[in-house]
Scaffold this motif. Structure first.
Motif, mmCIF file in Angstrom:
data_model
loop_
_atom_site.group_PDB
_atom_site.id
_atom_site.type_symbol
_atom_site.label_atom_id
_atom_site.label_comp_id
_atom_site.label_asym_id
_atom_site.label_seq_id
_atom_site.Cartn_x
_atom_site.Cartn_y
_atom_site.Cartn_z
ATOM 1 N N GLU A 279 -21.361 -9.421 -1.401
ATOM 2 C CA GLU A 279 -21.998 -10.074 -0.258
ATOM 3 C C GLU A 279 -21.076 -10.143 0.949
ATOM 4 O OE1 GLU A 279 -23.166 -13.831 -1.839
ATOM 5 O OE2 GLU A 279 -24.780 -12.997 -3.098
ATOM 6 N N LEU A 280 -19.786 -10.406 0.720
ATOM 7 C CA LEU A 280 -18.843 -10.536 1.826
ATOM 8 C C LEU A 280 -18.496 -9.189 2.451
ATOM 9 C CD1 LEU A 280 -16.925 -12.341 3.487
ATOM 10 C CD2 LEU A 280 -15.203 -11.994 1.695
ATOM 11 N N LEU A 281 -18.386 -8.152 1.629
ATOM 12 C CA LEU A 281 -17.893 -6.863 2.105
ATOM 13 C C LEU A 281 -18.977 -5.910 2.564
ATOM 14 C CD1 LEU A 281 -15.234 -6.277 -0.698
ATOM 15 C CD2 LEU A 281 -14.815 -7.093 1.631
ATOM 16 N N ASN A 282 -20.211 -6.188 2.211
ATOM 17 C CA ASN A 282 -21.307 -5.284 2.563
ATOM 18 C C ASN A 282 -21.371 -5.070 4.079
ATOM 19 O OD1 ASN A 282 -23.536 -3.621 2.028
ATOM 20 N ND2 ASN A 282 -24.966 -5.298 2.434
ATOM 21 N N GLY A 283 -21.278 -3.823 4.504
ATOM 22 C CA GLY A 283 -21.351 -3.498 5.923
ATOM 23 C C GLY A 283 -20.023 -3.594 6.654
ATOM 24 N N ARG A 284 -18.955 -3.993 5.964
ATOM 25 C CA ARG A 284 -17.641 -4.118 6.590
ATOM 26 C C ARG A 284 -16.728 -2.968 6.159
ATOM 27 N NH1 ARG A 284 -15.828 -9.719 7.898
ATOM 28 N NH2 ARG A 284 -17.490 -11.213 7.451
ATOM 29 N N LEU A 285 -15.748 -2.669 7.001
ATOM 30 C CA LEU A 285 -14.676 -1.768 6.598
ATOM 31 C C LEU A 285 -13.682 -2.563 5.764
ATOM 32 C CD1 LEU A 285 -13.970 0.157 9.937
ATOM 33 C CD2 LEU A 285 -15.155 1.024 7.914
ATOM 34 N N PHE A 286 -13.275 -2.018 4.623
ATOM 35 C CA PHE A 286 -12.320 -2.751 3.808
ATOM 36 C C PHE A 286 -11.476 -1.818 2.965
ATOM 37 C CE2 PHE A 286 -15.904 -2.305 0.916
ATOM 38 C CZ PHE A 286 -15.341 -2.175 -0.347
ATOM 39 N N ARG A 287 -10.303 -2.334 2.568
ATOM 40 C CA ARG A 287 -9.403 -1.643 1.655
ATOM 41 C C ARG A 287 -9.095 -2.571 0.500
ATOM 42 N NH1 ARG A 287 -7.349 3.027 3.049
ATOM 43 N NH2 ARG A 287 -5.845 2.866 1.331
ATOM 44 N N ILE A 288 -8.811 -1.988 -0.650
ATOM 45 C CA ILE A 288 -8.432 -2.744 -1.842
ATOM 46 C C ILE A 288 -6.944 -2.537 -2.088
ATOM 47 C CG2 ILE A 288 -8.722 -2.949 -4.343
ATOM 48 C CD1 ILE A 288 -11.627 -2.028 -3.957
ATOM 49 N N ILE A 289 -6.214 -3.643 -2.239
ATOM 50 C CA ILE A 289 -4.780 -3.596 -2.529
ATOM 51 C C ILE A 289 -4.579 -4.103 -3.955
ATOM 52 C CG2 ILE A 289 -2.472 -4.225 -1.748
ATOM 53 C CD1 ILE A 289 -4.076 -2.871 0.424
ATOM 54 N N VAL A 290 -4.069 -3.268 -4.833
ATOM 55 C CA VAL A 290 -3.887 -3.655 -6.238
ATOM 56 C C VAL A 290 -2.537 -3.180 -6.748
ATOM 57 C CG1 VAL A 290 -6.329 -3.750 -6.902
ATOM 58 C CG2 VAL A 290 -5.113 -1.557 -6.952
ATOM 59 N N THR A 291 -2.103 -3.782 -7.840
ATOM 60 C CA THR A 291 -0.900 -3.330 -8.512
ATOM 61 C C THR A 291 -1.253 -2.883 -9.923
ATOM 62 O OG1 THR A 291 1.407 -3.907 -9.019
ATOM 63 C CG2 THR A 291 -0.270 -5.602 -9.447
ATOM 64 N N ILE A 292 -0.274 -2.392 -10.637
ATOM 65 C CA ILE A 292 -0.497 -1.928 -12.006
ATOM 66 C C ILE A 292 -0.033 -2.998 -12.993
ATOM 67 C CG2 ILE A 292 -0.209 0.474 -11.326
ATOM 68 C CD1 ILE A 292 2.575 0.384 -12.622
ATOM 69 N N ILE A 293 -0.513 -2.920 -14.198
ATOM 70 C CA ILE A 293 -0.044 -3.815 -15.260
ATOM 71 C C ILE A 293 1.221 -3.218 -15.857
ATOM 72 C CG2 ILE A 293 -0.533 -4.719 -17.559
ATOM 73 C CD1 ILE A 293 -3.357 -5.144 -16.773
ATOM 74 N N GLY A 294 2.303 -3.981 -15.799
ATOM 75 C CA GLY A 294 3.580 -3.511 -16.305
ATOM 76 C C GLY A 294 3.517 -3.162 -17.788
ATOM 77 N N GLY A 295 4.072 -2.027 -18.130
ATOM 78 C CA GLY A 295 4.127 -1.609 -19.520
ATOM 79 C C GLY A 295 2.888 -0.873 -19.994
ATOM 80 N N GLN A 296 1.770 -1.038 -19.284
ATOM 81 C CA GLN A 296 0.518 -0.385 -19.672
ATOM 82 C C GLN A 296 0.064 0.644 -18.647
ATOM 83 O OE1 GLN A 296 -2.532 -3.289 -20.431
ATOM 84 N NE2 GLN A 296 -1.459 -4.207 -22.154
ATOM 85 N N GLY A 297 0.226 0.337 -17.369
ATOM 86 C CA GLY A 297 -0.165 1.268 -16.319
ATOM 87 C C GLY A 297 -1.598 1.164 -15.858
#
Length: 370
Positions: A279-297
């Motif tokens: 609902e918040l992102l619909n129609g907006r420009l956006f990027r996702i910033i994520v990290t990895i789980i250590g030891g698993q990837g």
């Protein structure tokens, strides 16, 4: 003919999309269902069984009744027998334990189970180390080393175990965390015991590694991300200590184990679930910033199920930035990053090389492999 036991915890993972950070509590399951969250464990179990259909003449599935396995295996060509009694009403941990004991007594050579860390604990309580097991990842919390990388890998591991000679088994850790503390932003993991798991490293995940505390690297990552943020673009900040530094660099409150949204360096969403994100992102420009789980990837599908296939398809592959310290990447021991979103098409979209942000103006090319 090899006999493979199958148990599905049908309500595992319900809390992920809803942002509840766990599904062990029945009240959490009810709230998630009321929100319209669709159970995914049966589908994930089906993806696993599809990998075994090529050997339908040599394999027999021993399963739990109804939604604990029977409903899933009926969608395949695999021969099966219902060997665990039917359950009235919603299944519980006690039902999982009873089904595991019954399948063990009926002579299963290997036990497949779909769930999360809570389910792994139930299986451990029931069968201890008396039978090899493979977990089909379907929960919110999947810290234990008894799970495959994804449902398809679970099926491939099971195939290797029953069809190939020389596959050894060894003890693997069953871990779990306190869900209530988890919802408060505290991770308190505990070793509960061990299950016997086939040693097939190509398909099985390792135990989640502890946190990394490279202060300089984390600060550099935060500086790089904040300095390159664009005006009027929303930034979806995923869970973890690595991404927490990004929020702190902007002076914003962070949901350590949830998903926040920032636009023009102001927080416009805090600890959002999947539907709230849509609902918040619909129609907006956006990027996702994520990290990895250590030891698993793992990049997606472990502890950040709010970032669902629907959200990821909206962002597109080019709308994703992965951040990780160099030590965190080195800790993977050369293994690639991976994803397990629950949707094979989305997983395929996400595969390939990324320019992982490892510090200020510092990057390493690293690949997501399914």
């Amino acid at each position: 003919m090899k006999r493979i036991g199958l148990i599905v915890n049908p309500y595992a993972g319900l809390g992920g999309r809803a942002g509840f950070k766990g599904s062990d509590d029945v009240s959490i399951q009810e709230r998630a269902l009321e929100m319209g969250v669709v159970p995914e464990a049966p589908y994930r179990a089906l993806l696993c069984l599809r990998e075994l259909e090529r050997d339908a003449d040599d394999i027999e599935i021993l399963c739990g009744a109804g939604e604990m396995g029977e409903d899933t295996v009926r969608q395949t060509v695999l021969p099966y027998r219902v060997e665990a009694k039917a359950v009235e009403g919603r299944t519980t941990a006690a039902d999982t334990k009873e089904a595991a004991r019954e399948l063990l007594e009926k002579g299963a050579d290997l036990l497949l189970f779909a769930g999360g860390d809570g389910t792994a604990r139930d299986i451990m309580d029931a069968v201890e180390t008396k039978i090899p097991v493979i977990g089909i990842p379907a929960g919110v919390k999947i810290h234990s080393a008894v799970y495959a990388m994804n449902p398809q890998s679970a099926g491939k591991a099971a195939h290797s175990f029953v069809k190939e000679t020389g596959v050894t088994v060894a003890e693997a850790e069953v871990m779990d965390i306190d869900e209530e503390l988890f919802r408060q932003g505290q991770v308190e993991a505990r070793l509960y015991g061990y299950l016997m798991v086939p040693q097939i490293k190509a398909y099985m995940q390792g135990m989640k590694a502890g946190g990394y505390s490279e202060a300089a690297g984390l600060a550099g990552i935060a500086m790089e991300i904040v300095s390159t943020m664009e005006n009027d673009v929303c930034y979806v900040i995923g869970p973890g200590t690595t991404t927490r530094g990004i929020m702190e660099a902007m002076g914003l409150e962070n949901t350590l184990l949830g998903v926040d949204v920032v636009c023009n360096k102001e927080q416009i969403g805090k600890d959002l679930n999947e539907q709230q994100l849509v609902e918040l992102l619909n129609g907006r420009l956006f990027r996702i910033i994520v990290t990895i789980i250590g030891g698993q990837g793992h990049v997606f599908g472990r502890g950040n199920q709010q970032l669902s296939p629907r959200i990821l398809q909206m962002a597109g592959r080019d709308g994703i930035t992965i951040v990780a310290t160099r030590t965190k990447l080195i800790g993977l021991g050369g293994r690639p990053m991976t994803v397990d979103t629950g949707d094979p098409e989305t997983d395929q979209m996400l595969s390939g090389y990324y320019r992982v942000v490892t510090g200020y103006q510092d990057y390493i090319p690293y690949k997501i492999v399914l």
